[in-house]
Design an enzyme around this catalytic site. Sequence first.
Site, PDB file in Angstrom:
ATOM      1  NE  ARG A 117      -9.233  -7.220 -12.283  1.00 47.81           N
ATOM      2  CZ  ARG A 117     -10.064  -7.655 -11.334  1.00 47.81           C
ATOM      3  NH1 ARG A 117     -11.316  -7.296 -11.356  1.00 47.81           N
ATOM      4  NH2 ARG A 117      -9.638  -8.453 -10.374  1.00 47.81           N
ATOM      5  CG  ASN A 162      -8.919   0.784  -1.038  1.00 46.09           C
ATOM      6  OD1 ASN A 162      -8.223   0.198  -0.206  1.00 46.09           O
ATOM      7  ND2 ASN A 162      -9.597   0.143  -1.967  1.00 46.09           N
ATOM      8  CD  GLU A 209     -11.677  -6.787  -0.731  1.00 49.64           C
ATOM      9  OE1 GLU A 209     -10.704  -7.399  -0.284  1.00 49.64           O
ATOM     10  OE2 GLU A 209     -11.635  -6.012  -1.702  1.00 49.64           O
ATOM     11  CG  PHE A 210     -10.196  -3.656   4.971  1.00 47.69           C
ATOM     12  CD1 PHE A 210     -10.298  -2.348   4.498  1.00 47.69           C
ATOM     13  CD2 PHE A 210     -11.160  -4.109   5.855  1.00 47.69           C
ATOM     14  CE1 PHE A 210     -11.335  -1.521   4.906  1.00 47.69           C
ATOM     15  CE2 PHE A 210     -12.197  -3.289   6.280  1.00 47.69           C
ATOM     16  CZ  PHE A 210     -12.287  -1.986   5.800  1.00 47.69           C
ATOM     17  N   GLY A 234       7.458   4.690  -7.003  1.00 48.48           N
ATOM     18  CA  GLY A 234       7.533   3.837  -8.189  1.00 48.48           C
ATOM     19  C   GLY A 234       6.808   4.461  -9.352  1.00 48.48           C
ATOM     20  CB  CYS A 242      -8.745  -2.153  -5.303  1.00 49.96           C
ATOM     21  SG  CYS A 242      -9.027  -3.917  -5.219  1.00 49.96           S
ATOM     22  CG  ASP A 266     -19.060 -16.614 -11.089  1.00 56.46           C
ATOM     23  OD1 ASP A 266     -18.235 -15.981 -10.406  1.00 56.46           O
ATOM     24  OD2 ASP A 266     -19.372 -16.262 -12.254  1.00 56.46           O
ATOM     25  CG  PHE A 318       0.569   1.445   1.099  1.00 52.20           C
ATOM     26  CD1 PHE A 318       0.517   0.297   1.855  1.00 52.20           C
ATOM     27  CD2 PHE A 318      -0.048   1.455  -0.134  1.00 52.20           C
ATOM     28  CE1 PHE A 318      -0.143  -0.837   1.399  1.00 52.20           C
ATOM     29  CE2 PHE A 318      -0.718   0.332  -0.604  1.00 52.20           C
ATOM     30  CZ  PHE A 318      -0.757  -0.813   0.167  1.00 52.20           C
ATOM     31  CE  LYS A 359      -0.367  -6.964  -4.520  1.00 52.71           C
ATOM     32  NZ  LYS A 359      -0.987  -6.580  -3.269  1.00 52.71           N
TER      33      LYS A 359
HETATM   34  C1  UGA Z   1      -5.688  -2.740  -2.193  1.00 51.49           C
HETATM   35  C2  UGA Z   1      -5.608  -2.517  -0.671  1.00 51.49           C
HETATM   36  O1  UGA Z   1      -4.255  -2.631  -0.228  1.00 51.49           O
HETATM   37  C3  UGA Z   1      -6.476  -3.535   0.057  1.00 51.49           C
HETATM   38  O2  UGA Z   1      -6.489  -3.239   1.454  1.00 51.49           O
HETATM   39  C4  UGA Z   1      -7.910  -3.463  -0.481  1.00 51.49           C
HETATM   40  O3  UGA Z   1      -8.728  -4.424   0.127  1.00 51.49           O
HETATM   41  C5  UGA Z   1      -7.884  -3.707  -1.968  1.00 51.49           C
HETATM   42  O4  UGA Z   1      -7.053  -2.714  -2.608  1.00 51.49           O
HETATM   43  C6  UGA Z   1      -9.293  -3.604  -2.483  1.00 51.49           C
HETATM   44  O5  UGA Z   1      -9.887  -2.523  -2.396  1.00 51.49           O
HETATM   45  O6  UGA Z   1      -9.861  -4.632  -2.856  1.00 51.49           O
HETATM   46  P1  UGA Z   1      -4.440  -4.336  -3.952  1.00 51.49           P
HETATM   47  O7  UGA Z   1      -4.910  -3.366  -4.975  1.00 51.49           O
HETATM   48  O8  UGA Z   1      -4.706  -5.776  -4.189  1.00 51.49           O
HETATM   49  O9  UGA Z   1      -5.103  -3.995  -2.508  1.00 51.49           O
HETATM   50  O10 UGA Z   1      -2.865  -4.205  -3.776  1.00 51.49           O
HETATM   51  P2  UGA Z   1      -1.869  -3.208  -2.997  1.00 51.49           P
HETATM   52  O11 UGA Z   1      -0.807  -4.031  -2.402  1.00 51.49           O
HETATM   53  O12 UGA Z   1      -2.586  -2.296  -2.109  1.00 51.49           O
HETATM   54  O13 UGA Z   1      -1.199  -2.402  -4.202  1.00 51.49           O
HETATM   55  C7  UGA Z   1      -1.928  -1.461  -4.996  1.00 51.49           C
HETATM   56  C8  UGA Z   1      -1.000  -0.711  -5.920  1.00 51.49           C
HETATM   57  O14 UGA Z   1      -0.210   0.219  -5.193  1.00 51.49           O
HETATM   58  C9  UGA Z   1      -0.009  -1.587  -6.689  1.00 51.49           C
HETATM   59  O15 UGA Z   1       0.044  -1.149  -8.028  1.00 51.49           O
HETATM   60  C10 UGA Z   1       1.311  -1.346  -5.988  1.00 51.49           C
HETATM   61  O16 UGA Z   1       2.410  -1.518  -6.825  1.00 51.49           O
HETATM   62  C11 UGA Z   1       1.150   0.104  -5.550  1.00 51.49           C
HETATM   63  N1  UGA Z   1       1.994   0.473  -4.386  1.00 51.49           N
HETATM   64  C12 UGA Z   1       1.753  -0.063  -3.166  1.00 51.49           C
HETATM   65  C13 UGA Z   1       3.000   1.400  -4.554  1.00 51.49           C
HETATM   66  O17 UGA Z   1       3.238   1.933  -5.661  1.00 51.49           O
HETATM   67  N2  UGA Z   1       3.755   1.769  -3.454  1.00 51.49           N
HETATM   68  C14 UGA Z   1       3.535   1.243  -2.234  1.00 51.49           C
HETATM   69  O18 UGA Z   1       4.254   1.634  -1.277  1.00 51.49           O
HETATM   70  C15 UGA Z   1       2.520   0.297  -2.081  1.00 51.49           C
END
Ligand code: UGA
Length: 426
Positions: A323, A204, A147-148, A249, A256, A31, A245, A316
Amino acid sequence: MSKVAVFGAGYVGLVTGACFADLGHEVVIADILPERIAALRAGEVPIYEPGLDVLLERNRERLSYTLDVAEAVSGAEFLYIAVGTPPTYSGDADLSAVWTVVDSLEGVAGRAVVVMKSTVPVGTGEKVRHRLDARGLEHVGYASNPEFTAEGTAVRDFQHPDRIVIGAFEDADAEAVAELHSGIEAPIVRADVASAEMIKLAANAALMTRISFINEIANVCEATGADVVSVAEGVGLDRRIGSSFLRAGIGYGGSCFPKDSLALKQLAANSGYHFQLLNAVIEVNELQKRRVIGKLQQHLGGLRGKTIALLGLAFKPHTDDVREAPSLVLAGRLVAEGAEVRAWDPVVHGADVLPQATILGSPLAALDGADAAVIVTEWPELADLDWARAADLMRNPLLIDGRNLLDPRALRAAGWTYDAIGRASA
Ligand code: UGA
């Protein structure tokens, strides 16, 4: 076992490095931030990600940290790029950190493979390939391995993925990257580089589309007397649709989705295509974050001089990442309306995150004397709170449950005026 260099000691780089070390590989994480490298060398984990500390500790022998690119490159068979690609002013992905890494690669011996873990626009691999060739690095391979992992469950997601996507210009490089993952049980999707890049953006976008879809269904539920939680359950049990998903909310945030949606929108626009559906998904999400303000106004009238407690700041649960968190938009709007904002979060403590708010050490301290509370992040601590006691502390026991975390009947029985998202009949 292989030697892997990972560039970027952020959420993605640290998880990637720690998980490869756990598979038995020798990993060096590089880094540019001296304080970050110093902390890691001292055994401190600079971010909050469940399970990461255990993994880094368990694999201490196989992990090293450096500020020196040459040291990272020396002997490495894989050069993973896991640096940030934040949006620029135009919404395009800012690839400057990616180029800094690519341009600093020197003295790469043998056929090391540069592997892109960062989320990048389609076409980036092609550009990196040209740049490497122009610098006399034709012998170095290139692969896209998006990455996922989701924050909060990143370690588990890395170790038990739904699939591993690999796109390479040469079959041998794709095979080497696949081999590097041995020990992980998951289907491997082999694609060309551009398609691998697009798989990440499309996945995404599909997840965001589901969220904006269910949020719009929630808003119609509110207007028509249905309950979105029951609706999502009934819809999600259709195997063609699935239940993940579909939690309504106050909109998605994080490092991301917001940036990737803008990047895909710009990518399409730059290629002459107007991505209408994605534009709607983004707009619905922006409006959704603001709906809570309307709900507070409905209940309280004007918000000037009112004290509002925000419960949860992280975008979350199980992360300290703020962010693009809805909490930031809400706090900004509330202050603009003349309200006094208080906030609590179990892992985000820094006042620098939300200078306009008073950060308190417990949910009850944040609620004490407040005119309304908003659940912004569905932290488990909030599900377990003594809500009857909390109601007694409030000047006015009004709760807007922005994540549909709690049982409406139990909350009303505990003395609250309870409102949620899309739950008119609950
Ligand atoms: C997301 C994707 O889920 C990952 O697969 C991906 O790798 C990542 O982005 C990335 O591109 O790096 P992340 O942003 O860490 O991951 O978290 P999530 O659990 O996907 O939540 C994203 C947002 O959606 C949160 O604000 C969460 O509160 C919201 N969300 C999620 C909802 O409002 N409703 C849902 O049913 C699910």
